[in-house]
Design a protein around this motif. Structure first.
Motif, short mmCIF file in Angstrom:
data_model
loop_
_atom_site.label_atom_id
_atom_site.label_comp_id
_atom_site.label_asym_id
_atom_site.label_seq_id
_atom_site.Cartn_x
_atom_site.Cartn_y
_atom_site.Cartn_z
N SER A 298 70.22 35.71 26.85
CA SER A 298 69.36 36.07 25.72
C SER A 298 68.60 37.36 25.99
CB SER A 298 68.38 34.92 25.44
OG SER A 298 67.46 35.27 24.44
N LYS A 299 68.14 37.53 27.22
CA LYS A 299 67.34 38.70 27.60
C LYS A 299 68.11 40.00 27.37
CE LYS A 299 64.83 40.58 31.62
NZ LYS A 299 64.45 40.31 33.05
N TYR A 300 69.41 39.99 27.67
CA TYR A 300 70.22 41.21 27.57
C TYR A 300 71.23 41.17 26.42
CZ TYR A 300 68.30 42.23 32.17
OH TYR A 300 67.44 42.47 33.22
N SER A 301 71.12 40.16 25.55
CA SER A 301 72.03 40.02 24.41
C SER A 301 73.49 40.05 24.85
CB SER A 301 71.77 41.13 23.38
OG SER A 301 70.44 41.07 22.90
N GLU A 327 92.22 45.13 32.68
CA GLU A 327 91.86 45.39 31.28
C GLU A 327 90.51 44.76 31.03
OE1 GLU A 327 94.89 44.08 28.64
OE2 GLU A 327 96.52 45.15 29.68
N TRP A 328 89.48 45.58 31.06
CA TRP A 328 88.11 45.07 31.05
C TRP A 328 87.77 44.32 29.77
CZ3 TRP A 328 85.44 44.78 35.37
CH2 TRP A 328 85.74 45.65 36.42
N GLY A 329 87.91 44.94 28.63
CA GLY A 329 87.53 44.28 27.39
C GLY A 329 86.08 43.83 27.43
N GLU A 330 85.82 42.62 26.93
CA GLU A 330 84.46 42.07 26.93
C GLU A 330 84.21 41.16 28.13
OE1 GLU A 330 82.01 42.54 24.28
OE2 GLU A 330 83.39 44.22 24.05
N SER A 331 85.24 40.94 28.93
CA SER A 331 85.17 39.92 29.98
C SER A 331 84.07 40.18 31.00
CB SER A 331 86.52 39.82 30.69
OG SER A 331 87.55 39.56 29.78
N ALA A 332 83.89 41.45 31.38
CA ALA A 332 82.95 41.77 32.46
C ALA A 332 81.49 41.62 32.04
CB ALA A 332 83.20 43.19 32.95
N LYS A 333 81.24 41.44 30.74
CA LYS A 333 79.85 41.39 30.28
C LYS A 333 79.11 40.13 30.75
CE LYS A 333 80.21 44.46 26.31
NZ LYS A 333 79.95 44.63 24.86
N ILE A 334 79.86 39.12 31.22
CA ILE A 334 79.16 37.93 31.72
C ILE A 334 79.01 37.98 33.24
CG2 ILE A 334 79.94 36.50 29.80
CD1 ILE A 334 81.88 35.14 31.78
N TYR A 335 79.28 39.15 33.83
CA TYR A 335 79.12 39.30 35.29
C TYR A 335 77.69 38.94 35.73
CZ TYR A 335 79.08 41.44 39.94
OH TYR A 335 78.94 41.65 41.29
N THR A 336 76.70 39.49 35.03
CA THR A 336 75.31 39.27 35.43
C THR A 336 74.90 37.80 35.41
OG1 THR A 336 74.65 41.51 34.76
CG2 THR A 336 72.90 39.85 34.92
N PRO A 337 75.14 37.06 34.32
CA PRO A 337 74.77 35.64 34.35
C PRO A 337 75.55 34.83 35.39
CG PRO A 337 75.90 36.20 32.29
CD PRO A 337 75.57 37.48 32.96
N LEU A 338 76.81 35.21 35.67
CA LEU A 338 77.56 34.51 36.71
C LEU A 338 77.01 34.85 38.09
CD1 LEU A 338 81.29 34.73 35.50
CD2 LEU A 338 79.58 32.94 35.08
N THR A 360 61.75 33.17 39.53
CA THR A 360 62.06 34.21 40.51
C THR A 360 63.29 35.01 40.09
OG1 THR A 360 63.30 32.57 41.82
CG2 THR A 360 61.02 33.01 42.48
N LEU A 361 64.30 34.35 39.54
CA LEU A 361 65.52 35.08 39.16
C LEU A 361 65.26 36.00 37.98
CD1 LEU A 361 68.46 32.54 39.60
CD2 LEU A 361 67.58 34.27 41.16
N LEU A 362 64.33 35.62 37.10
CA LEU A 362 64.01 36.50 35.99
C LEU A 362 63.27 37.75 36.45
CD1 LEU A 362 63.02 33.91 33.23
CD2 LEU A 362 65.09 35.31 33.36
N GLN A 363 62.81 37.73 37.71
CA GLN A 363 62.18 38.93 38.29
C GLN A 363 63.22 39.99 38.61
OE1 GLN A 363 58.36 38.48 38.03
NE2 GLN A 363 58.67 39.61 39.91
N ILE A 364 64.42 39.55 39.02
CA ILE A 364 65.42 40.52 39.49
C ILE A 364 66.58 40.70 38.52
CG2 ILE A 364 64.89 40.22 41.93
CD1 ILE A 364 67.25 38.30 42.14
#
Length: 365
Positions: A298-301, A327-338, A360-364
């Motif tokens: 939610s923070k980064y849409s 083939e990147w597409g949209e797949s890499a956009k969930i890297y951060t939450p994973l 703590t995780l919302l700090q970084i």
């Protein structure tokens, strides 16, 4: 340390100090009252809070050696001496780690404690390119005052050093009670896959490559198995399936002794590593950490983390491994939450409470 004699090299320090600026040392400064702020004559007093207000200690053991870790704030200069009186620069304050030992330590152990300290800071700042401004050895005299007995120079391969500000890192005091567990995880290699994900160059912050995707998939595999004591219901079903297969093979072997199933077929190896797919493991980890993950999404849409998006992400790794294509597409956009799931899994391993993990995780992230 060329100035040490052979005898002195056998054993060293009562204390190992490492100074850095990853957290705001401003917590040691006493906030001025209103009357001080309203002064117009340029005369302001900078006061330090009591030592106990910004100092914490904890103890742990490594190879049966008792160690006391102190985290506090220090000053580079006495502000009331003749040298600094009337000067614009009154020195600076800095954060430091101090490892104290009951027994003299061998010099070969210095690297071990330095690496522990560096990894603690790396985890809490989410970067590997950590620099300690000074590393030195010290002892206490009869007046219980510390004096330096050796200045250490650390050589590393980093092109630059982390410049993260104090408000974008995990405050050490928020996790301090769990530092012994954190150190245990470091010593036993439980944090290695997480450390592999942390950038070693400021140019790579907020950027990912296919290697990062591959490393993250590996880290998620490790995270799923991190806590051996925590058994999931589905894991038990896999074990039951393996047992049933073994029983079936045993019954078949009794009825058909003309074939050695284990030596003449691949049956044994076919189910020996029977397990859930990586997609299913990541989905399970997501369900266990959805509160944290959804907050970051939610923070980064970002796109939602679900079975389909996880499958697409894993496909990135598989395509690179099997065909060499990306083939990147949209797949890499969930890297951060994973990535956050790997952090959360390790923090759960060291027994950090869920509410602390989230804050703590919302700090970084």
């Amino acid at each position: 340390l060329p100035f040490f004699t052979t005898d002195m090299k056998k054993k060293f320090f009562a204390n190992l100090w490492l100074t850095f600026h990853s957290w705001s040392p401003g917590i040691a400064i006493e906030q001025p009252d209103v009357s001080e702020l309203l002064k117009y004559d340029g005369a302001r007093t900078i006061k330090m809070r009591p030592w106990s207000a910004y100092t914490r200690t904890t103890q742990f053991q490594i190879e049966n050696e008792k160690v006391t870790l102190t985290v506090s704030i220090g000053q580079t200069a006495e502000t009331n001496n003749a040298e600094n009186r009337g000067a614009y620069n009154l020195g600076k304050v800095y954060t430091f780690f101090r490892f104290s030992f009951e027994n003299a330590q061998g010099f070969e152990k210095m690297e071990k404690y330095y690496i522990i300290a560096r990894k603690i800071v790396a985890i809490l700042t989410s970067q590997n390119n950590i620099c300690f401004e000074e590393v030195y050895l010290s002892q206490r005299n009869s007046e219980q005052k510390y004096f330096k007995t050796g200045i250490c120079k650390i050589f590393d391969s980093y092109e630059n050093y982390s410049i993260r500000q104090w408000h974008k890192v995990i405050p050490i005091f928020s996790v301090f009670d769990y530092i012994p567990n954190l150190i245990d995880g470091i010593v036993n290699g439980k944090v290695n896959s997480l450390l592999e994900l942390l950038p070693e160059d400021n140019k790579m912050v907020n950027r990912i490559s296919i290697k990062n995707v591959q490393d993250l998939c590996t880290a998620l595999e490790v995270s799923y198995q991190l806590d051996d004591k925590r058994k999931r219901e589905k894991d038990a079903l896999i074990e039951e399936l393996k047992k049933n297969i073994k029983n079936t093979i045993a019954e078949f072997t009794k009825a058909h002794n003309e074939i050695d199933v284990n030596k003449e077929t691949t049956m044994s190896s076919a189910f020996q590593y029977l397990d859930y797919t990586l997609k299913q493991k990541i989905l399970t980890l997501y369900n266990e950490n959805s509160d944290i993950v959804d907050e970051i999404v939610s923070k980064y849409s970002l796109p939602s983390v679900n079975e389909n998006s996880i499958a697409s992400f894993v496909k990135l790794r598989n395509n690179k491994t099997h065909s060499g294509t990306v083939e990147w597409g949209e797949s890499a956009k969930i890297y951060t939450p994973l990535f956050a799931i790997v952090y959360a899994s390790f923090f759960k391993y060291i027994k950090l409470p869920d509410e602390v993990i989230k804050s703590t995780l919302l700090q970084i992230f």
